[in-house]
Design a protein around this motif. Structure first.
Motif, PDB file in Angstrom:
ATOM      1  N   LYS A 289       0.827  -1.209   0.000  1.00  0.00           N
ATOM      2  CA  LYS A 289       0.000   0.000   0.000  1.00  0.00           C
ATOM      3  C   LYS A 289       0.857   1.253   0.000  1.00  0.00           C
ATOM      4  O   LYS A 289       1.895   1.309   0.664  1.00  0.00           O
ATOM      5  CB  LYS A 289      -0.896  -0.011   1.242  1.00  0.00           C
ATOM      6  N   GLN A 290       0.434   2.269  -0.741  1.00  0.00           N
ATOM      7  CA  GLN A 290       1.038   3.587  -0.668  1.00  0.00           C
ATOM      8  C   GLN A 290       0.167   4.422   0.264  1.00  0.00           C
ATOM      9  O   GLN A 290      -0.950   4.788  -0.079  1.00  0.00           O
ATOM     10  CB  GLN A 290       1.118   4.236  -2.055  1.00  0.00           C
ATOM     11  N   LEU A 291       0.668   4.691   1.453  1.00  0.00           N
ATOM     12  CA  LEU A 291      -0.114   5.372   2.479  1.00  0.00           C
ATOM     13  C   LEU A 291       0.139   6.869   2.446  1.00  0.00           C
ATOM     14  O   LEU A 291       1.279   7.322   2.500  1.00  0.00           O
ATOM     15  CB  LEU A 291       0.252   4.825   3.863  1.00  0.00           C
ATOM     16  N   GLN A 292      -0.944   7.629   2.353  1.00  0.00           N
ATOM     17  CA  GLN A 292      -0.831   9.081   2.431  1.00  0.00           C
ATOM     18  C   GLN A 292      -0.644   9.489   3.891  1.00  0.00           C
ATOM     19  O   GLN A 292      -1.259   8.903   4.789  1.00  0.00           O
ATOM     20  CB  GLN A 292      -2.080   9.748   1.877  1.00  0.00           C
ATOM     21  N   VAL A 293       0.172  10.504   4.114  1.00  0.00           N
ATOM     22  CA  VAL A 293       0.366  11.010   5.473  1.00  0.00           C
ATOM     23  C   VAL A 293       0.399  12.532   5.458  1.00  0.00           C
ATOM     24  O   VAL A 293       0.803  13.160   4.474  1.00  0.00           O
ATOM     25  CB  VAL A 293       1.674  10.482   6.118  1.00  0.00           C
ATOM     26  N   LEU A 294      -0.043  13.106   6.567  1.00  0.00           N
ATOM     27  CA  LEU A 294       0.141  14.526   6.842  1.00  0.00           C
ATOM     28  C   LEU A 294       1.012  14.642   8.083  1.00  0.00           C
ATOM     29  O   LEU A 294       0.897  13.829   9.009  1.00  0.00           O
ATOM     30  CB  LEU A 294      -1.190  15.240   7.102  1.00  0.00           C
ATOM     31  N   VAL A 295       1.863  15.626   8.106  1.00  0.00           N
ATOM     32  CA  VAL A 295       2.707  15.877   9.271  1.00  0.00           C
ATOM     33  C   VAL A 295       1.946  16.777  10.232  1.00  0.00           C
ATOM     34  O   VAL A 295       1.527  17.883   9.873  1.00  0.00           O
ATOM     35  CB  VAL A 295       4.032  16.546   8.859  1.00  0.00           C
ATOM     36  N   GLU A 296       1.752  16.279  11.450  1.00  0.00           N
ATOM     37  CA  GLU A 296       1.082  17.100  12.461  1.00  0.00           C
ATOM     38  C   GLU A 296       2.087  18.077  13.057  1.00  0.00           C
ATOM     39  O   GLU A 296       3.126  17.681  13.579  1.00  0.00           O
ATOM     40  CB  GLU A 296       0.482  16.244  13.570  1.00  0.00           C
TER      41      GLU A 296
END
Length: 239
Positions: free
Chosen positions: A130-137
């Motif tokens: 899987k290619q997981l999207q992430v946002l940096v908190e």
């Protein structure tokens, strides 16, 4: 936020559609006031205490993005949610020992706040292809009671994530300190927007930077005015 109950009945599809319409009108007005494109702002329904039936009603009313804060809560209703065409994001603090279960259920983790967690997410995403999207908190208010990367470390943190091939960095997320004045909220929203724009301008490989997730039920209009591309709304939608 308390669970919905018979004394606080769940809104139906028609009522939810009306609320969504009002929210979108507010987003449109706020975006134009700040000089931003209203069409670029996504509405997330925060469903952390909302039962699957009400979530499905919201989806029928037009919601295509939901956010959950806890792995256990999401796991308990995941199979009941009508997920076709719907994105699920994880927006709460995530412990590494729960990463494997979360990665299987969500499209994006918005609360990435440590390299150790990033490596675990990358490992678990790779394990299932899987290619997981992430946002940096980002802890933009430097609140000791909140998670998130220090604002001054944001650029370096994003750079480090480029080495993790199963993660795709899509932007930044923040939660403001409690009891901010309007002037303080404007300052924090402006600061994280400036950081977001700065990182996006670097055109880093494996870093898309097309999402700035900020603003909740009490401050979403101000967040949109200052450049949010995603707002996370629970109370104003479901209460």
């Amino acid at each position: 936020m308390e669970k919905l109950s018979s004394s606080n009945p769940a809104p139906g599809v028609c009522e939810l559609r009306q609320r969504i319409g009002i929210i979108k009108e507010n987003i449109h007005t706020a975006a134009l006031a700040g000089g931003f494109d209203p069409a670029a702002v996504r509405l997330m329904a925060v469903t952390k205490t909302v039962p699957a039936g009400t979530i499905n009603a919201a989806i029928e009313a037009g919601i295509d993005l939901i956010g959950e804060n806890r792995e256990q809560s999401l796991s308990g209703k995941y199979d009941e949610i009508r997920r076709d065409g719907v994105e699920i994001h994880f927006i709460g603090h995530l412990q590494r020992n729960k990463a494997a279960r979360v990665v299987k259920m969500v499209d994006c983790v918005q609360s990435l706040d440590s390299i150790a967690l990033a490596k675990e997410l990358d490992k678990q995403a790779a394990a299932i292809g899987k290619q997981l999207q992430v946002l940096v908190e980002v802890n933009i208010g430097q609140d000791p009671n909140k998670s998130g990367v220090h604002p001054d470390a944001g650029r370096e943190f994003v750079d480090a994530l480029r080495e993790l091939p199963s993660l795709s960095v899509r932007g930044l997320m923040t939660i403001l300190p409690l009891e901010c004045t309007t002037l303080q909220m404007e300052k924090y929203f402006s600061q994280i927007h400036a950081l977001y724009v700065d990182i996006r301008a670097q055109n880093r490989d494996n870093v898309c930077m097309d999402c700035l997730s900020m603003g909740m039920s009490g401050d979403y209009k101000l967040a949109v005015k200052h450049g949010a591309t995603m707002v996370r709304l629970g109370t104003v939608l479901f209460r």
